[in-house]
Scaffold this active site. Structure first.
Site, mmCIF file in Angstrom:
data_model
loop_
_atom_site.group_PDB
_atom_site.id
_atom_site.type_symbol
_atom_site.label_atom_id
_atom_site.label_comp_id
_atom_site.label_asym_id
_atom_site.label_seq_id
_atom_site.Cartn_x
_atom_site.Cartn_y
_atom_site.Cartn_z
ATOM 1 N N TYR A 65 27.462 2.927 -1.647
ATOM 2 C CA TYR A 65 27.803 4.119 -2.429
ATOM 3 C C TYR A 65 28.675 5.095 -1.625
ATOM 4 C CZ TYR A 65 23.838 2.588 -5.358
ATOM 5 O OH TYR A 65 22.969 1.873 -6.131
ATOM 6 N N LYS B 223 20.250 0.794 0.784
ATOM 7 C CA LYS B 223 20.423 -0.628 0.514
ATOM 8 C C LYS B 223 21.415 -1.279 1.475
ATOM 9 C CE LYS B 223 19.838 0.464 -4.392
ATOM 10 N NZ LYS B 223 20.325 1.862 -4.333
ATOM 11 N N GLY C 179 0.773 -1.225 0.000
ATOM 12 C CA GLY C 179 0.000 0.000 0.000
ATOM 13 C C GLY C 179 0.809 1.282 0.000
ATOM 14 N N HIS D 250 20.938 -5.405 -1.397
ATOM 15 C CA HIS D 250 21.648 -4.936 -2.580
ATOM 16 C C HIS D 250 22.075 -6.059 -3.519
ATOM 17 C CE1 HIS D 250 24.318 -1.300 -3.872
ATOM 18 N NE2 HIS D 250 23.837 -1.921 -4.917
ATOM 19 N N ASP E 236 17.555 7.713 -4.171
ATOM 20 C CA ASP E 236 18.039 6.338 -4.077
ATOM 21 C C ASP E 236 19.533 6.327 -3.810
ATOM 22 O OD1 ASP E 236 17.303 3.271 -5.131
ATOM 23 O OD2 ASP E 236 19.379 3.864 -5.527
#
Length: 283
Positions: free
Chosen positions: A48, A73, A9, A107, A43
């Protein structure tokens, strides 16, 4: 902005801003510029190395938290994976400076994915991650995870672009209520994507760039996409894709570009499994 409704949802923008390969020292400004353009889906990932910069940009933006959709992630964890995954989540949340994330993704499909998933289910139950999902899962691994766990992933983020369209993956995800999300939507310019004659001709017909055509194609396929740029002008151009529509013949032309093969690396290749599966983050 259009949105998709995840299987629990939660509403997710269909177009967002990715920060993969943006150096940490450039990320805060890039995210600030993206938010100024109008992006609300951000994102990032522990791998990263720029979660803190994303968090600073979010905080300084003044945009109400409920208007933002933040994804990060989980990287592959050592045993005990469930305990370490929870610690990794807490670390990411601290770096972001947030009290929750909207989407938390596993990930890579490596390591003790079941232990990691149990930790992710826990943060989802606690409301610390509004939705949980995976990345880089091929259909067999995705289905196995669904069949053997309580929570079905809300999202699977996979390499998807005109040259690798993932039609089999897309069909399976649609059947089971998993939202398809693209990474590498521009294929990093490989196969001369930005000058490709088919994509260029379609763009000229709409007075749009090849990049805009590709993003529009993904959106019309119902695929969430997260283009990256550090140029505010390009960010704005990538955001300006809701005022035209590709025709059926143009969608068919793009469909014909599919090679069915990755342009980057195969997560089922033993060498790549060993490389990614053994890699650990410093923090």
């Amino acid at each position: 902005m259009q949105s998709v409704t995840l299987n629990n949802g939660v509403e997710m923008p269909i177009l967002g801003f990715g920060v993969y390969q943006i150096p940490p020292e450039q990320t805060e400004q890039a995210v600030a510029d993206a938010l100024a353009v109008g992006y609300r889906l951000l994102d990032t990932a522990a791998a990263y190395g720029n979660e803190e910069a994303v968090g600073r940009a979010v905080k300084s933006s003044g945009i109400p938290r409920e208007e933002l959709f933040v994804t990060t992630k989980l990287w592959v964890q050592d045993a005990p994976a469930q305990d370490n995954a929870r610690r990794a989540f807490d670390t990411s949340l601290t770096k972001l400076g947030l009290d929750h994330v909207d989407l938390y993704l596993m990930h890579q499909p490596f390591g003790d994915v079941y232990g990691q998933w149990r930790a992710m289910e826990a943060v989802n139950r606690e409301g610390l991650a509004k939705a949980i999902g995976v990345a880089n899962f091929y259909p067999d691994r995705l289905l196995d995870l669904m069949l053997n766990n309580e929570v079905t992933p809300a999202v699977n983020q996979i390499e998807t672009h005109p040259f690798f369209q993932r039609t089999v993956d897309h069909a399976l995800m649609r059947e089971h209520g998993v939202q398809h999300q693209s990474w590498g939507g521009f294929a990093e310019g490989r196969n001369n994507l930005f000058t490709h004659p088919v994509l260029s001709e379609i763009g000229a017909a709409h007075d749009k760039s090849v990049a805009q055509v590709v993003l529009r194609w993904l959106i019309q396929c119902g695929i969430v996409t997260i283009p990256k740029s550090v140029d505010p002008g390009r960010m704005g151009q990538n955001f300006d894709v809701f005022d035209f529509e590709l025709g059926d013949d143009q969608m068919a032309q793009i469909a014909a570009l599919d090679t069915g093969a990755t342009l980057f690396f195969d997560h089922r290749d033993p060498e790549m499994v060993a490389r990614l599966g053994k890699h650990r983050l410093d923090s």
